[in-house]
Design an enzyme around this catalytic site. Structure first.
Site, short mmCIF file in Angstrom:
data_model
loop_
_atom_site.label_atom_id
_atom_site.label_comp_id
_atom_site.label_asym_id
_atom_site.label_seq_id
_atom_site.Cartn_x
_atom_site.Cartn_y
_atom_site.Cartn_z
N LYS A 112 0.82 -1.21 0.00
CA LYS A 112 0.00 0.00 0.00
C LYS A 112 0.86 1.27 0.00
O LYS A 112 0.42 2.33 -0.41
CB LYS A 112 -0.95 0.00 1.18
CG LYS A 112 -1.81 -1.26 1.29
CD LYS A 112 -3.25 -1.03 1.06
CE LYS A 112 -4.13 -2.26 1.10
NZ LYS A 112 -3.56 -3.60 1.09
C1 LIG Z 1 -4.01 -4.76 0.46
C2 LIG Z 1 -3.16 -5.96 0.36
C3 LIG Z 1 -3.40 -6.99 -0.58
C4 LIG Z 1 -4.60 -6.97 -1.51
O1 LIG Z 1 -4.50 -5.96 -2.49
P1 LIG Z 1 -5.82 -5.49 -3.25
O2 LIG Z 1 -5.40 -4.33 -4.07
O3 LIG Z 1 -6.81 -5.13 -2.17
O4 LIG Z 1 -6.28 -6.65 -4.07
C5 LIG Z 1 -2.53 -8.06 -0.63
N1 LIG Z 1 -1.47 -8.14 0.21
C6 LIG Z 1 -1.21 -7.19 1.12
C7 LIG Z 1 -0.04 -7.36 2.03
C8 LIG Z 1 -2.03 -6.07 1.24
O5 LIG Z 1 -1.76 -5.13 2.16
#
Ligand SMILES: *Cc1c(COP(=O)(O)O)cnc(C)c1O
Length: 495
Positions: A112
């Site tokens: 993120k």
């Molecule tokens: C948010 C997240 C995901 C999923 O990503 P999306 O864009 O919601 O599909 C996968 N792995 C981690 C570690 C995340 O923080």
């Protein structure tokens, strides 16, 4: 020519990129999408000679066409700096012939950060461009990860405030510590006595409170959201798919034009949608492989053409993928419906009313470029152990879901295309599950002992995001009743 954005539902009003970033969600509840997905106007060969930041500019300039070159480059400079522990920003690591694209080198050691480190700068620039003098107040409810990544992104960004609410007894100890030790004069973190849903409802109520908006405006404030459906979060994620392809090219792993697979551990469908956008921009892709954990609503969707959220919610060791409504999927629906906002709106209505919808056959046909798989808890743990045993490389639980799904996919299909797995978190973030998967002897040990052991096993340095929280003071200690969330906001802003 300026690229305009419109809603995935009925409303045909067009807005500029900066307006779409400021608004977050369209007026009719739909998501903003570009009128058409732009084509890369440099060759991937040329990108292969660029740094991450240069590649980022080449991608983002095509989407954010109302930003000047200076504005966009300044956002990129401020985002991808020493907050990342490597100048490569998103390194590709080869193990057993598979390429792991490490998206966890930012401030909170999860993917993120890739978007949340630039969103604050895109937002403040957008505000300036639209003659908004108010300070932007980011209001977020979090179940753990997003809150910290947003705090780290917005901390000390001029012209912004960030207020994060979390369920006092609903996040892990490490997650809580990460948040309550957050520095930055513009940050506030508040625990509530309710659960995550209460926090989210409280935040929504404030967003929709017109009286509050008026009072805020008279004090020089307005709300905005750092939500994952903001186009300012999606576009920065397209960058690393273009970039990773160009790295494979630079390293002579592939020839120009050779299609590759991307495997993405998926929750809200944001990360894999970015890969789909990259493909549509001209990156040669064989398959986009959507990997789910036990909450396999997306796997079932790709297998059957029916999205059905009427099922039990399962808590897994990959909590960031524990999602039953993948909001970014709406942008894919819109695209495969032939940019038909009415058809998309109807499916979203059905989802809201009945919790399910089915794709028309013509739409299903366009999903050929996707493959899918899922891994249960046992399989995920086994994958961590296998990869560690074979290579010494330690995967986090989310990446392990993707890695396990790819292992199955390859065995089943024999597809030998070069494959990139999006590696979405550092194993240090999920130390207990990761170490427990590697050996029985680690089960039941406390987090901090395990951190030192993980460091020894993986021969990787303990990330700053972890070492930092062990010995810094708690800066946020407010806890309030769910009913008093707005009062806290008024206190913080001096309304
Ligand atoms: C948010 C997240 C995901 C999923 O990503 P999306 O864009 O919601 O599909 C996968 N792995 C981690 C570690 C995340 O923080």
């Amino acid at each position: 020519m300026e690229l305009m954005y419109q809603s995935t539902r009925g409303d045909s009003t067009k807005v500029s990129a900066s307006q779409a970033i400021l608004k977050g969600l369209a007026g009719d509840g739909g998501l903003f999408v570009p009128e058409s997905i732009p084509q890369l106007d440099v060759s991937l060969e040329a990108v292969s000679k660029m740094s991450y930041k240069e590649a980022a500019y080449e991608v983002m300039k095509l989407f954010f066409t109302d930003f000047t070159e200076t504005e966009l480059k300044s956002c990129i400079e401020k985002a991808y700096d020493e907050k990342f522990d490597t100048g490569e920003i998103a390194p590709l690591v080869e193990k057993e012939g598979v390429y792991y694209l490490e998206l966890f080198h930012g401030a909170t050691i999860a993917f993120k950060d890739m978007a949340l480190s630039i969103l604050p700068h895109l937002l403040t620039t957008s505000a300036k461009k639209n003659n908004i003098d108010n300070e932007i107040v980011i209001l977020t409810a979090t179940s753990g990860d997003t809150g910290k990544a947003a705090l780290a992104g917005f901390a000390d960004v001029e012209g912004t405030r960030i207020i994060v609410f979390y369920p006092k007894n609903g996040v892990s100890r490490i997650q809580e510590r990460q948040m309550v030790t957050q520095k930055g004069v513009n940050t506030s973190v508040i625990g509530i006595t309710g659960n995550f849903d209460d926090a989210q409802s409280g935040v929504k109520a404030m967003f929709n409170n017109r009286e509050l908006a008026k009072v805020m405006d008279s004090h020089g404030y307005q709300f905005s959201s750092a939500n994952s459906i903001n186009i300012g979060r999606l576009v920065p994620q397209v960058v690393y798919y273009v970039y990773s392809y160009s790295r494979l090219l630079a390293d002579g792993v592939i020839k120009n034009g050779e299609p590759v697979n991307f495997v993405v551990p998926t929750g809200n469908f944001g990360n894999i949608l970015a890969a789909y956008y990259a493909k549509n921009m001209g990156v040669p892709v064989n398959k986009l492989i959507c990997a789910s954990n036990e909450n396999k609503v997306l796997f079932d969707f790709f297998e059957t053409g029916v999205y059905d959220k009427n099922r039990d919610f399962i808590l897994t060791s990959s909590p960031s993928m524990d999602i039953l409504v993948s909001s970014n999927l709406e942008r894919l629906l819109y695209k495969i419906a032939g940019d038909d906002a009415r058809a998309t709106g109807q499916m979203m209505d059905l989802l809201a009313k009945e919790g399910r919808y089915a794709l028309a056959p013509a739409m299903r046909k366009q999903l050929d470029c996707f493959a899918c798989g899922w891994a249960d808890e046992e399989k995920t743990a086994a994958e961590i152990k296998t990869v560690y045993k074979n290579t010494g490389y330690v995967l986090d639980t989310h990446t392990a879901v993707a890695s396990a799904v790819y292992r199955d996919y390859r065995q089943k299909t024999g597809d030998s295309s070069v494959t990139v797995i999006a590696s979405t978190a550092s194993p240090y973030k999920f130390g207990t599950s990761v170490m427990g998967a590697i050996s029985e002897e680690y089960k039941g040990k406390d987090d901090f002992t395990l951190i030192d052991e993980l460091c020894r096993l993986s021969h990787t340095a303990i990330p700053k995001a972890i070492s930092e929280i062990q010995n810094v003071p708690v800066l946020h200690s407010t806890v309030c009743e769910t009913a008093d969330m707005q009062k806290e906001v008024e206190k913080i802003l001096g309304l």
